[in-house]
Design a protein around this motif. Structure first.
Motif, PDB file in Angstrom:
ATOM      1  N   LEU A 268       0.885  -1.156   0.056  1.00 27.74           N
ATOM      2  CA  LEU A 268       0.078   0.042  -0.135  1.00 27.74           C
ATOM      3  C   LEU A 268       0.998   1.202   0.051  1.00 27.74           C
ATOM      4  O   LEU A 268       1.838   1.382   0.713  1.00 27.74           O
ATOM      5  CB  LEU A 268      -0.890  -0.106   1.330  1.00 27.74           C
ATOM      6  CG  LEU A 268      -1.944   1.076   1.294  1.00 27.74           C
ATOM      7  CD1 LEU A 268      -3.002   0.608   0.224  1.00 27.74           C
ATOM      8  CD2 LEU A 268      -2.629   0.982   2.450  1.00 27.74           C
ATOM      9  N   HIS A 269       0.490   2.299  -1.020  1.00 28.02           N
ATOM     10  CA  HIS A 269       1.291   3.552  -1.044  1.00 28.02           C
ATOM     11  C   HIS A 269       0.635   4.585  -0.732  1.00 28.02           C
ATOM     12  O   HIS A 269      -0.541   4.488  -0.637  1.00 28.02           O
ATOM     13  CB  HIS A 269       1.635   3.552  -2.385  1.00 28.02           C
ATOM     14  CG  HIS A 269       2.538   2.721  -2.990  1.00 28.02           C
ATOM     15  ND1 HIS A 269       2.272   1.304  -3.369  1.00 28.02           N
ATOM     16  CD2 HIS A 269       4.041   2.408  -3.372  1.00 28.02           C
ATOM     17  CE1 HIS A 269       3.141   0.651  -3.866  1.00 28.02           C
ATOM     18  NE2 HIS A 269       4.161   1.258  -3.784  1.00 28.02           N
ATOM     19  N   GLY A 270       1.259   5.494   0.031  1.00 29.51           N
ATOM     20  CA  GLY A 270       0.575   6.816   0.577  1.00 29.51           C
ATOM     21  C   GLY A 270       1.759   7.501   1.218  1.00 29.51           C
ATOM     22  O   GLY A 270       2.582   7.376   1.429  1.00 29.51           O
ATOM     23  N   ASP A 271       1.342   8.945   1.551  1.00 27.58           N
ATOM     24  CA  ASP A 271       2.104   9.879   2.105  1.00 27.58           C
ATOM     25  C   ASP A 271       2.263   9.844   3.677  1.00 27.58           C
ATOM     26  O   ASP A 271       2.996  10.743   4.401  1.00 27.58           O
ATOM     27  CB  ASP A 271       1.914  11.439   1.694  1.00 27.58           C
ATOM     28  CG  ASP A 271       0.457  11.670   2.119  1.00 27.58           C
ATOM     29  OD1 ASP A 271      -0.320  10.753   2.347  1.00 27.58           O
ATOM     30  OD2 ASP A 271      -0.090  12.825   1.503  1.00 27.58           O
ATOM     31  N   ASP A 272       1.329   8.932   4.355  1.00 28.50           N
ATOM     32  CA  ASP A 272       1.163   9.124   5.726  1.00 28.50           C
ATOM     33  C   ASP A 272       1.571   7.570   6.138  1.00 28.50           C
ATOM     34  O   ASP A 272       0.936   6.510   6.000  1.00 28.50           O
ATOM     35  CB  ASP A 272      -0.238   9.220   6.201  1.00 28.50           C
ATOM     36  CG  ASP A 272      -0.299   9.426   7.761  1.00 28.50           C
ATOM     37  OD1 ASP A 272       0.540   8.965   8.685  1.00 28.50           O
ATOM     38  OD2 ASP A 272      -1.571  10.024   8.018  1.00 28.50           O
ATOM     39  N   ARG A 273       3.059   7.662   6.940  1.00 33.56           N
ATOM     40  CA  ARG A 273       3.440   6.534   7.174  1.00 33.56           C
ATOM     41  C   ARG A 273       2.599   5.695   8.209  1.00 33.56           C
ATOM     42  O   ARG A 273       2.561   4.246   8.107  1.00 33.56           O
ATOM     43  CB  ARG A 273       4.701   6.466   7.836  1.00 33.56           C
ATOM     44  CG  ARG A 273       5.884   7.221   6.903  1.00 33.56           C
ATOM     45  CD  ARG A 273       7.236   7.304   7.357  1.00 33.56           C
ATOM     46  NE  ARG A 273       8.008   6.233   7.518  1.00 33.56           N
ATOM     47  CZ  ARG A 273       8.244   5.496   8.990  1.00 33.56           C
ATOM     48  NH1 ARG A 273       7.947   6.143   9.837  1.00 33.56           N
ATOM     49  NH2 ARG A 273       8.848   4.244   8.795  1.00 33.56           N
ATOM     50  N   ALA A 274       2.092   6.316   9.454  1.00 33.01           N
ATOM     51  CA  ALA A 274       1.317   5.618  10.369  1.00 33.01           C
ATOM     52  C   ALA A 274      -0.147   4.816   9.594  1.00 33.01           C
ATOM     53  O   ALA A 274      -0.170   4.105  10.109  1.00 33.01           O
ATOM     54  CB  ALA A 274       1.054   6.439  11.646  1.00 33.01           C
ATOM     55  N   ALA A 275      -0.807   5.896   8.984  1.00 37.86           N
ATOM     56  CA  ALA A 275      -2.017   5.334   8.163  1.00 37.86           C
ATOM     57  C   ALA A 275      -1.795   4.290   7.360  1.00 37.86           C
ATOM     58  O   ALA A 275      -2.735   3.282   7.409  1.00 37.86           O
ATOM     59  CB  ALA A 275      -2.550   6.521   7.588  1.00 37.86           C
ATOM     60  N   LEU A 276      -0.685   4.128   6.812  1.00 35.60           N
ATOM     61  CA  LEU A 276      -0.511   2.952   5.788  1.00 35.60           C
ATOM     62  C   LEU A 276      -0.553   1.671   6.862  1.00 35.60           C
ATOM     63  O   LEU A 276      -1.005   0.706   5.857  1.00 35.60           O
ATOM     64  CB  LEU A 276       0.698   3.142   5.145  1.00 35.60           C
ATOM     65  CG  LEU A 276       1.000   4.168   4.033  1.00 35.60           C
ATOM     66  CD1 LEU A 276       2.418   4.253   3.383  1.00 35.60           C
ATOM     67  CD2 LEU A 276      -0.051   3.989   2.966  1.00 35.60           C
ATOM     68  N   VAL A 277       0.160   1.686   7.655  1.00 33.85           N
ATOM     69  CA  VAL A 277       0.101   0.188   8.472  1.00 33.85           C
ATOM     70  C   VAL A 277      -1.503   0.001   8.761  1.00 33.85           C
ATOM     71  O   VAL A 277      -1.572  -1.130   8.870  1.00 33.85           O
ATOM     72  CB  VAL A 277       0.929   0.381   9.921  1.00 33.85           C
ATOM     73  CG1 VAL A 277       1.047  -0.764  10.790  1.00 33.85           C
ATOM     74  CG2 VAL A 277       2.542   0.503   9.185  1.00 33.85           C
ATOM     75  N   THR A 278      -1.875   1.018   9.452  1.00 34.98           N
ATOM     76  CA  THR A 278      -3.527   0.705   9.936  1.00 34.98           C
ATOM     77  C   THR A 278      -4.302   0.309   8.801  1.00 34.98           C
ATOM     78  O   THR A 278      -4.980  -0.676   8.748  1.00 34.98           O
ATOM     79  CB  THR A 278      -3.851   1.904  10.478  1.00 34.98           C
ATOM     80  OG1 THR A 278      -3.072   2.389  11.578  1.00 34.98           O
ATOM     81  CG2 THR A 278      -5.285   1.765  11.082  1.00 34.98           C
ATOM     82  N   GLU A 279      -4.158   0.950   7.528  1.00 33.66           N
ATOM     83  CA  GLU A 279      -5.022   0.522   6.642  1.00 33.66           C
ATOM     84  C   GLU A 279      -4.838  -0.954   5.843  1.00 33.66           C
ATOM     85  O   GLU A 279      -5.452  -1.734   5.777  1.00 33.66           O
ATOM     86  CB  GLU A 279      -4.854   1.679   5.475  1.00 33.66           C
ATOM     87  CG  GLU A 279      -5.360   2.803   5.787  1.00 33.66           C
ATOM     88  CD  GLU A 279      -4.972   4.109   4.665  1.00 33.66           C
ATOM     89  OE1 GLU A 279      -4.281   3.598   3.630  1.00 33.66           O
ATOM     90  OE2 GLU A 279      -5.441   4.966   4.812  1.00 33.66           O
ATOM     91  N   LEU A 280      -3.466  -1.198   5.878  1.00 34.09           N
ATOM     92  CA  LEU A 280      -2.983  -2.528   5.307  1.00 34.09           C
ATOM     93  C   LEU A 280      -3.301  -3.780   6.366  1.00 34.09           C
ATOM     94  O   LEU A 280      -3.652  -4.636   5.969  1.00 34.09           O
ATOM     95  CB  LEU A 280      -1.397  -2.644   5.059  1.00 34.09           C
ATOM     96  CG  LEU A 280      -0.912  -3.586   4.198  1.00 34.09           C
ATOM     97  CD1 LEU A 280      -1.798  -3.993   2.989  1.00 34.09           C
ATOM     98  CD2 LEU A 280       0.592  -3.445   3.802  1.00 34.09           C
ATOM     99  N   ASN A 281      -3.348  -3.305   7.572  1.00 32.77           N
ATOM    100  CA  ASN A 281      -3.440  -4.216   8.594  1.00 32.77           C
ATOM    101  C   ASN A 281      -4.935  -4.378   8.591  1.00 32.77           C
ATOM    102  O   ASN A 281      -5.492  -5.830   8.625  1.00 32.77           O
ATOM    103  CB  ASN A 281      -3.083  -3.896   9.890  1.00 32.77           C
ATOM    104  CG  ASN A 281      -1.556  -4.341  10.300  1.00 32.77           C
ATOM    105  OD1 ASN A 281      -1.054  -5.266   9.566  1.00 32.77           O
ATOM    106  ND2 ASN A 281      -0.996  -3.364  11.173  1.00 32.77           N
TER     107      ASN A 281
END
Length: 752
Positions: A268-281
């Motif tokens: 998953l790609h994006g500009d928010d590092r923390a949100a990426l982990v939450t969204e992919l999990n």
């Protein structure tokens, strides 16, 4: 073609004609010519390249970094045992009931999975602080403070870093989906929401749910300075799913040699590092949950079918056992022979397989029609098994009657027992699967975000900007050279105009320094290249011109020479004053007449005041003895312009000017007259009729050949003839170029 002796004496001026080999070389790339052009435009190339790198640096600085989070999931590649007949491996091979990785990849990208993630994480609501244009986001990303950053440049309405906002609910009418709203923080902590046209919508506070004008808003957290603005947008679920899908990747991991690994890599790609982990999990959790739910539902459906079959099979088993026991009691203990037991095993196996396939067919008929390929495959296998069983019946008919009856009864008991036992075991397995404890996928690696962004690659941006800047600079130079079709070689003049080039004067850096000092008023008496640097290459060329000047005056009625040029700035005055100096150094009596009554300045090079000169003599205000002034160079005198008149052309047409030239010729061996450019004003054409020879000074890289041709025609129309050219400013490092015509325009104004 005419060959001029002056040019043959000069090594830098080539011959008038070229050999076939030299002409053939024009068809090849001349490396020396390319290097010379690059050196000529080195500052332009450097400026364009530097500007491109600076632009690339700005782009790299303001570009939003894109991070990548990844995870691993394993999909078990096994037979679908939850179908109710785990023991029948041959049937499963026919059905091909294995887990498909391609299908799982499509499930991961489906709205079923991504829609659950969007709903759970509330991705339909987007809330972002409003940054300053261009550099605002870059400054905010680099701010590491715990509190909101103070405003920069007095722009307090923008967010400069450290702001946080969490919107739990933001509902808008369907017609406003996708419409941006502006949320501004007030001085007292209050919030004001406006639509995109600036219209007021509602007032709100953190922790309070408010609704007005069809809009409902609830914020659980807000950290920002008073006056800061946020952009709120509510999207439809379909839009949010599409945006999430664009940032989501799923592919099977494995090399080209090893396929079907069953391991799926999610990213998953994006500009928010923390949100990426939450969204992919959350994508992982939604995928695992749906897999378990699907397997549980499938087990529930199959279990219902099996539980309906179990009582019937139990009844058949009890009936078969009772019949067999009754027959044995009536006939006594009947033992089967070895041959009968062998036939029994074959018949029982065939009957078990036929019954199992028939049950499986009934299960498939609940989902597919009789024309489905899997149902047709089962029918074909059942037909083959029946034919095989028919062959066993022939063996049974040859047995004694007692053995036949016992075999048939025993067969019914074993078939019913095997089927009942298999279905009972399958039902127990399905009860476990229905409880949700069994799935085909498992998470190997949970989501984790890379420490460094994957894009943009700043080093690559700088490298590409430098390369593009260099290419752009080279393209600019090529465009300039293509548009500025000028004469770079004296041979072009001789070939196109059929006039000799008497001398080729190289460019002199020493002369450029002298000219700058004279213009700044710091040049002293005798500030002349022929005096301060007599060994300069340009002076050697002028000495050759001194030798060949005799040929220019052959057949002339007078010994005076007019030196002018097509346009300003070609170096005509430089040639005039230094030629006069080298002639005087050779023992000739030389007088230089500065006939440029508009901008004449030769007197500055000799340190002679302007005083009385040409204009004063013509108007009868001075005598010849007064206007002829000595210089620091022995045997060299000059006549200055005198008072700059308002009507120089009319003054030069006065008979007194011709009388002055005739009188000056009697006092010297060589009379040199410096005149204004012929294409700027008509003064040179007027003087050309009064002198013995006219020389045009052309500067390398300055004139199109048509401009020089026009200058020659101007003299011809005025009744004078051009004897030849002096090619000034020649760059000895550059080989000859080929050019054409371009337009030109000059202004030659009076000097007050």
């Amino acid at each position: 073609m005419r060959r001029d002796p002056a040019t043959t004496a000069q090594p830098e001026a080539g011959p008038n004609t070229r050999s076939a080999a030299a002409r053939g070389n024009d068809d090849f790339i001349n490396l020396g010519e390319i290097i010379a052009v690059l050196l000529e435009y080195k500052w332009l190339i450097l400026a364009i390249g530097t500007f491109a790198v600076l632009v690339g640096g700005v782009v790299a600085f303001v570009s939003t970094p894109i991070y990548r989070a990844d995870a691993l999931v394993q999909v078990e590649d096994k037979k679908s045992a939850k179908g109710g007949l785990a023991a029948l491996r041959d049937v499963e091979a026919v059905l091909g009931d294995t887990t498909s990785v391609a299908a799982e990849l499509e499930i991961l990208r489906s709205r079923m999975i991504l829609g659950r993630v969007v709903d759970r994480l509330n991705l339909t609501v987007q809330a972002q602080p409003v940054r300053a244009p261009i550099f605002g986001a870059a400054f905010a990303r680099r701010y590491a403070g715990l509190e909101p950053a103070p405003p920069m440049f007095g722009l307090s309405s923008y967010a400069w870093g450290g702001e946080r906002i969490r919107v739990e609910r933001f509902e808008v009418p369907e017609g406003m989906l996708g419409m941006p709203f502006l949320l501004q923080v007030g001085q007292d902590g209050g919030l004001a929401l406006h639509d995109e046209e600036g219209g007021f919508v509602l007032d709100a506070r953190v922790g309070e749910s408010v609704s007005a004008n069809g809009v409902s808003l609830f914020l659980s957290e807000l950290v920002a300075r008073p006056g800061t603005k946020f952009m709120l947008t509510r999207q439809s679920q379909q839009q949010a799913i599409s945006q999430l899908r664009e940032r989501f990747e799923a592919r099977e991991r494995g090399s080209s040699r090893v396929r079907g690994s069953g391991v799926i890599e999610l990213a998953l790609h994006g500009d928010d590092r923390a949100a990426l982990v939450t969204e992919l999990n959350e994508i992982l959790n939604a995928y695992v949950r749906q897999n378990v739910e699907y397997r549980s539902a499938e087990a529930e459906s199959t279990l219902a079918f099996l539980e309906a079959q179990l009582p019937e099979l139990k009844g058949q088993l009890d009936t078969a056992e009772a019949a067999y026991n009754e027959y044995r009691q009536s006939r006594g203990s009947v033992d089967l022979t070895l041959e009968t037991q062998s036939v029994l095993r074959s018949v029982v196996e065939a009957d078990n397989e036929i019954v199992a396939l028939q049950q499986k067919r009934e299960e498939l008929r609940q989902r597919f029609t009789s024309e489905h390929p899997q149902v047709i495959a089962l029918d074909a296998q059942i037909s083959r098994l029946r034919n095989r069983r028919a062959s066993f019946e022939g063996n049974v008919s040859r047995l004694p009657e007692t053995q036949q009856v016992a075999l048939q009864l025993r067969r019914d008991v074993e078939v019913a027992t095997a089927l009942y036992t298999n279905l009972l075991n399958s039902a127990q397995q399905l009860r476990v699967a229905r409880a949700g404890t069994v799935g085909d996928v498992r998470v190997i690696d949970s989501a984790v975000t890379a420490q460094f962004p994957v894009a943009p690659r700043k080093a690559l941006i700088l490298l590409l900007s430098g390369v593009l800047g260099l290419l752009g600079a080279l393209g600019t130079v090529w465009g300039i050279r293509a548009l500025r079709v000028v004469v770079e070689d004296p041979q072009t003049i001789e070939r196109e105009l059929a006039l000799p080039v008497y001398a080729t004067v190289p460019a002199s850096k020493a002369e450029e320094g002298i000219e700058r000092r004279i213009l700044r008023g710091r040049g002293g008496k005798g500030e002349l290249l022929a005096i301060v640097n007599p060994d300069d290459d340009a002076m050697e060329s002028l000495r050759s011109l001194r030798t060949t000047l005799h040929f220019a005056l052959l057949g002339a009625e007078s010994g005076s020479v007019l030196i002018t040029g097509p346009a300003p700035g070609v170096g005509k005055s430089f040639v005039t004053k230094n030629l006069g100096a080298v002639l005087a150094q050779a023992g000739k009596r030389v007088i230089i007449v500065d006939a440029d009554l508009r901008k004449g300045h030769i007197n500055k090079a000799f340190g002679v005041p302007r005083g009385l000169g040409v204009s004063d003599y013509i108007m009868g205000k001075a005598t010849l003895e007064v206007i002829v002034k000595p210089t620091a160079v022995e045997n060299l005198h000059m006549v200055t312009t005198g008072l700059i008149p308002p009507n120089p052309s009319e003054l030069l047409m006065h008979p007194q000017f011709a009388n002055m030239l005739a009188a000056l010729e009697d006092r010297c061996d060589v009379l040199l007259v410096d005149a204004p450019p012929i294409l700027a004003v008509s003064d040179a054409a007027i003087i050309g009729r009064m002198v013995g020879a006219t020389l045009l000074v052309a500067r390398a890289g300055r004139h199109p050949i048509r401009e020089l041709e026009q200058a020659v025609k101007r003299f011809e129309h005025g009744g004078a003839a051009v004897k030849g050219f002096v090619f000034n400013g020649f760059d000895t490092r550059r080989q000859r170029h080929r050019f054409g015509y371009e337009g030109y325009h000059y202004q030659y104004k009076y000097k007050s």
